[in-house]
Design an enzyme around this catalytic site. Structure first.
Site, short mmCIF file in Angstrom:
data_model
loop_
_atom_site.label_atom_id
_atom_site.label_comp_id
_atom_site.label_asym_id
_atom_site.label_seq_id
_atom_site.Cartn_x
_atom_site.Cartn_y
_atom_site.Cartn_z
N ILE A 135 0.36 7.03 4.30
CA ILE A 135 1.39 6.68 5.29
C ILE A 135 2.44 5.77 4.68
O ILE A 135 3.63 5.93 4.94
CB ILE A 135 0.73 6.04 6.52
CG1 ILE A 135 -0.12 7.07 7.27
CG2 ILE A 135 1.79 5.45 7.45
CD1 ILE A 135 -0.99 6.48 8.37
N GLY A 136 2.02 4.82 3.84
CA GLY A 136 2.99 3.93 3.20
C GLY A 136 4.00 4.69 2.36
O GLY A 136 5.21 4.42 2.41
N LYS A 157 -8.83 -5.24 12.23
CA LYS A 157 -7.63 -4.51 12.64
C LYS A 157 -7.01 -5.13 13.90
O LYS A 157 -5.78 -5.23 14.02
CB LYS A 157 -7.94 -3.03 12.87
CG LYS A 157 -8.34 -2.28 11.62
CD LYS A 157 -7.30 -2.35 10.51
CE LYS A 157 -6.07 -1.50 10.79
NZ LYS A 157 -5.15 -1.45 9.62
N TYR A 171 -14.94 -3.83 11.25
CA TYR A 171 -13.63 -3.23 11.01
C TYR A 171 -12.69 -3.47 12.20
O TYR A 171 -11.53 -3.86 12.01
CB TYR A 171 -13.78 -1.73 10.77
CG TYR A 171 -12.46 -0.99 10.63
CD1 TYR A 171 -11.65 -1.18 9.52
CD2 TYR A 171 -12.04 -0.08 11.61
CE1 TYR A 171 -10.45 -0.50 9.39
CE2 TYR A 171 -10.84 0.60 11.48
CZ TYR A 171 -10.05 0.38 10.37
OH TYR A 171 -8.85 1.05 10.25
N GLY A 221 0.80 -1.22 0.00
CA GLY A 221 0.00 0.00 0.00
C GLY A 221 0.83 1.26 0.00
O GLY A 221 0.43 2.28 0.56
N ALA A 222 1.99 1.22 -0.65
CA ALA A 222 2.95 2.33 -0.57
C ALA A 222 2.75 3.39 -1.64
O ALA A 222 3.57 4.30 -1.75
CB ALA A 222 4.38 1.79 -0.64
N SER A 223 1.67 3.31 -2.39
CA SER A 223 1.49 4.27 -3.48
C SER A 223 0.93 5.61 -3.01
O SER A 223 0.87 6.57 -3.77
CB SER A 223 0.57 3.69 -4.56
OG SER A 223 -0.70 3.37 -4.01
N ARG A 224 0.54 5.69 -1.72
CA ARG A 224 0.03 6.96 -1.20
C ARG A 224 0.01 6.91 0.33
O ARG A 224 0.30 5.89 0.95
CB ARG A 224 -1.38 7.24 -1.73
CG ARG A 224 -2.40 6.16 -1.46
CD ARG A 224 -3.78 6.53 -2.00
NE ARG A 224 -3.80 6.61 -3.45
CZ ARG A 224 -4.28 5.64 -4.23
NH1 ARG A 224 -4.77 4.53 -3.71
NH2 ARG A 224 -4.27 5.78 -5.53
#
Length: 274
Positions: free
Chosen positions: A17-18, A166, A162, A12-15
């Site tokens: 926190i990642g 988590k 949810y 999930g590094a495309s936006r």
């Protein structure tokens, strides 16, 4: 506490926190694997694996952009193998990818719960299992973006589907820290003290109005940097909060992390934080 030459595989590094964790490590000269689904621009959520790869290189790191759906076992295993082949090692896995829907049991669509379970809980197990052969060699880190196990009923009353997914991530943190002890692998969770201003949150809430009560993703990136820079399992098996981590390492000033640094508005605690 430099990550120079270390290889980080970030889902999930495309936006959000990642991306911020990737850029912080890149400033040390780290190798960053940007593993996310976003290969094409999204109309409302900026950032792709390729745009972040360019930013990583500009910041001083080396980048490998891989389009990966963390629900796909074969794709995950192939991506980790390719990352190891490309950089020669994997020193850290950051399980950042996530899905959210703040709806109770009565109204949640089963397919939405399945999505949250697959991306939140199941993907942590899958990615960690797939990364294990490489992390055994490096004695590296697994970092899950998941909360403390706060059992106050208010965190279950309105959106327990949810919460369950988590908390499942956090329970895997505690379990893997013990299970992987003999391999010298550190496993921790990290969660924000306050709401973080990201495009995903703006999209979820429908406006940027709440950002005046939020901090920038940089605080999570700096806290992750501290955790990933630790050695010899000096940090492991902990469900950490960004502000607490930084305070432990001597940070006393946090105003520069605010989305609006000069604002006097009260910061909003994140979910699961009393």
């Amino acid at each position: 506490m430099s990550l120079q030459g270390k290889t980080l595989f970030i889902t999930g590094a495309s936006r959000g926190i990642g991306r911020e964790i990737a850029l912080r490590a890149a400033r040390d000269g780290a190798n960053i694997v940007i593993a996310a689904k976003s290969a094409e621009p999204h109309a409302k959520l900026p950032g792709t694996i390729f745009s972040v790869a360019q930013e990583v290189e500009a910041a001083g790191g080396k980048a490998l952009a891989l389009q990966v759906d963390v629900r796909d076992e074969e794709a995950v295993r192939k991506a980790l193998a390719r990352a190891n082949e490309h950089f020669g090692t994997i020193d850290a896995l950051v399980n950042n990818a996530g899905a959210i829907k703040l709806t109770g049991v009565q109204h949640i669509e089963l397919k939405r719960f399945d999505l949250m379970h697959q991306i939140n809980t199941r993907a942590v197990l899958l990615c960690s299992q797939a990364a294990l052969p490489y992390l055994k060699k490096s004695g590296g880190h697994i970092l899950n973006l998941s909360p403390p196990l706060n059992l106050a009923t208010k965190w279950f009353a309105q959106y327990s589907p949810y919460t369950v997914t988590k908390y499942g991530m956090s329970m895997l943190t505690l379990g893997m820290s013990e299970e992987f002890k003999s391999y010298g692998i550190s496993v921790n969770s990290l969660w924000p003290q306050t709401m973080i201003a990201t495009a995903a949150i703006e999209f979820q809430l429908g406006s940027r109005e709440s950002f005046k009560h939020a901090r920038l993703p940089a605080i999570m990136a700096d806290a992750a940097h501290v955790i990933l820079g630790s050695t010899n399992r000096s940090l492991t098996g902990r469900l950490l909060i960004d502000e607490e981590v930084l305070r432990e390492y001597g940070v006393t000033e946090f105003d520069h992390y605010r989305f609006e640094p000069d604002s006097s508005d009260k910061l909003m605690p994140d979910l699961f934080i009393d």
